[in-house]
Design a protein around this motif. Sequence first.
Motif, mmCIF file in Angstrom:
data_model
loop_
_atom_site.group_PDB
_atom_site.id
_atom_site.type_symbol
_atom_site.label_atom_id
_atom_site.label_comp_id
_atom_site.label_asym_id
_atom_site.label_seq_id
_atom_site.Cartn_x
_atom_site.Cartn_y
_atom_site.Cartn_z
ATOM 1 N N TYR A 1 -7.114 -11.565 -11.465
ATOM 2 C CA TYR A 1 -8.017 -11.938 -10.375
ATOM 3 C C TYR A 1 -9.280 -11.090 -10.469
ATOM 4 C CZ TYR A 1 -4.350 -14.683 -8.134
ATOM 5 O OH TYR A 1 -3.401 -15.628 -7.856
ATOM 6 N N LEU A 2 -10.348 -11.695 -10.986
ATOM 7 C CA LEU A 2 -11.626 -11.015 -11.135
ATOM 8 C C LEU A 2 -12.645 -11.509 -10.119
ATOM 9 C CD1 LEU A 2 -11.870 -11.076 -15.039
ATOM 10 C CD2 LEU A 2 -10.871 -9.315 -13.576
ATOM 11 N N ASP A 3 -12.342 -12.607 -9.445
ATOM 12 C CA ASP A 3 -13.214 -13.174 -8.415
ATOM 13 C C ASP A 3 -12.451 -13.238 -7.095
ATOM 14 O OD1 ASP A 3 -15.449 -13.799 -10.159
ATOM 15 O OD2 ASP A 3 -14.170 -15.364 -10.997
ATOM 16 N N PRO A 4 -13.168 -13.198 -5.960
ATOM 17 C CA PRO A 4 -12.491 -13.282 -4.661
ATOM 18 C C PRO A 4 -11.624 -14.528 -4.552
ATOM 19 C CG PRO A 4 -14.782 -12.649 -4.371
ATOM 20 C CD PRO A 4 -14.629 -13.021 -5.812
ATOM 21 N N SER A 5 -10.425 -14.361 -4.053
ATOM 22 C CA SER A 5 -9.474 -15.453 -3.886
ATOM 23 C C SER A 5 -8.538 -15.099 -2.745
ATOM 24 C CB SER A 5 -8.668 -15.650 -5.177
ATOM 25 O OG SER A 5 -7.511 -16.430 -4.945
ATOM 26 N N ALA A 6 -8.059 -16.122 -2.038
ATOM 27 C CA ALA A 6 -7.112 -15.872 -0.953
ATOM 28 C C ALA A 6 -5.844 -15.188 -1.450
ATOM 29 C CB ALA A 6 -6.753 -17.187 -0.258
ATOM 30 N N ASN B 1 -16.055 -6.431 -0.596
ATOM 31 C CA ASN B 1 -16.283 -6.829 0.797
ATOM 32 C C ASN B 1 -17.250 -8.010 0.794
ATOM 33 O OD1 ASN B 1 -17.256 -7.109 3.460
ATOM 34 N ND2 ASN B 1 -16.821 -4.963 3.906
ATOM 35 N N ALA B 2 -16.720 -9.234 1.017
ATOM 36 C CA ALA B 2 -17.550 -10.440 0.927
ATOM 37 C C ALA B 2 -18.592 -10.494 2.031
ATOM 38 C CB ALA B 2 -16.663 -11.686 0.974
#
Length: 452
Positions: free
Chosen positions: A167-172, A209-210
Motif C-alpha cells: 500500500y503506497l497510496d491512501p486506501s481504506a 494525513n489526507a
Amino acid sequence: MKKNLLLISGILSSALTLQAAAPEGNLYILGLNGESTPSEGNQLILGERDEDDIDEGIWRWSLPEFNLTATEGTVTISDGATLNLGFDENNQFGFTNDLTSSQSMIYMTQGGPAINYHLPEGAYQVMVALFEDVEGDMGGDTWILQLKSLSTEEQSENLYLLGFNGYLDPSAACSFQKVEVTEEGETFSYYTMPRYHISACEDGFTVYNAGQDTTYGQDEAFAALGDVTDENPMAFLATEGTPVKCSLEEGYYDVNLNMTGAMTMISFLRCEDQTPQDELAYYLVGLNGMTSIDDAYKFDRQEITEDYEDEGTGETISYTSLTYVLKNVEIKEPSELTVVAQDNMYVFGYNPDMAAFLPNDFNNTMPFSSMVAGGQAINCSLEAGKYDINFALSGVNTGMISALAAEEDAVDSVSVASGIPVFYNLQGVRVSNPENGIFLKVQNGKTTKVVR
C-alpha cells in the motif's frame, strides 16, 4: 490503485452509450452556484494520459477546487460547443438523478437532462471521467461525474499507514480509525488499526494525513532509537520526515498512532492470536434485525477445487477457490449489513474507495459490494426472498460480498436488462472473456456459477 479502479469500473460499463468522440480539450461544469457560462472558474482541466490510459481508453478532467454556496440546483457538462452531457436516464444500476453526499457520482450521456444536486456548502473537487469502449465489449462509452468534498472538517482525520503490504497510496484498507477516550472528565483521542497484517516494508513506512496533505516520517531527533523491530516496536514521527525503517516479523499487530501534545508517536503491539485472516469464522450481522453474532448466520468456509480444460493446450487444470457461504438465507426487509469475524477481530463494511463506481447499495441489480475492515455498514435493499450469500477475502483487510438467489427464488430475484450473459469473477469484478477459473453468469434473470 488505478488498476483496481479500472477493474471495478468494468463492472458498471454495460448498456451506457455515447456516440461522440472524446474531446481533446478542457470541459466546463455549468450550473453550480447558477453559473451557466463557460469561464475559468468552472473549467475542468484535461489530465495527462499515460500509455495505460491510452491503451484502455481512459480520459480524466478535473477542477481541483470549487466553492459551492448554492446547496441545490442543476448541472451539465459541456465543451462549450457540441458536447452537452446530462443525466443518463437509461443507466441500469439504479442511480437516480440527484447528486448528494451519499451519491457523489452519477452517469452521464450526450443530450441527457440536467443533473440535480443537493449538497452541503463547502469546497469540492469536480471530476469527470470517460471510459471509451475500446474493445467493443462494454456496450458503449461511459461518462462519469463526481463531486468530492474537500471539507477540512471531513478530511482532517483521514490518516493512512503507507509502505506495508504494497500500500503506497491512501486506501481504506490502510486507514486509521479514530478512538476517543474519556478519563476523569477529560477526553483525548488516538488513532488505531486493530489487528493489521504486516509483511513486507522494503522502503520503510510513513503516515499520510489526507486532510492536511502532510506526510509524517522519521523524527531525526529520535533517529538514534534505530529501526522499528519487535524489540523496539515504536517510532517518533515528524512532518516531511524520511520513511521509517522497519523489520517487524510478519504477522498481525495492533497499530496505534498518538498525535496529541508536541510529539507524534506510532507503536506496534503484536497480537497474541495470530490465526490467519482466512481461517477465522465469519458471521453476517444486521440482517432481519440481528445486531450481534449468531450461529444461525455463520458462514460455511469452503475450499472448492474444480477442474477445467485449457482451451489452448487441452490440459486439465485444477482451480481452488476459498469462499464463505451462507446458504438459503431469507431476507425479509431492507437492512444494514456487516461481516464480523469471531470475537469481533474484524468488522467488514462498505469500502469507500469504490464509491465512484459502487455506491453503498447492495441490491438485485448490483448484487455485490466491495468491503473493507472497519467500513460502515452496507445498505442492503435486496428484494424479499431466499439467497445464498458469499463472502470472499480479496486482499489485506479487503473483501467482496455477493448474493445469488437460492434455487427456488432464482428465476426472478437477480436480473439484467437483456438476455446477453454477463460474467463476474468471485471477487465481483466483471470479466469480458471468462476463462481459466470459476465465474458467476447473470443472464435472463438468473445467476449461476460456471467453470471455464
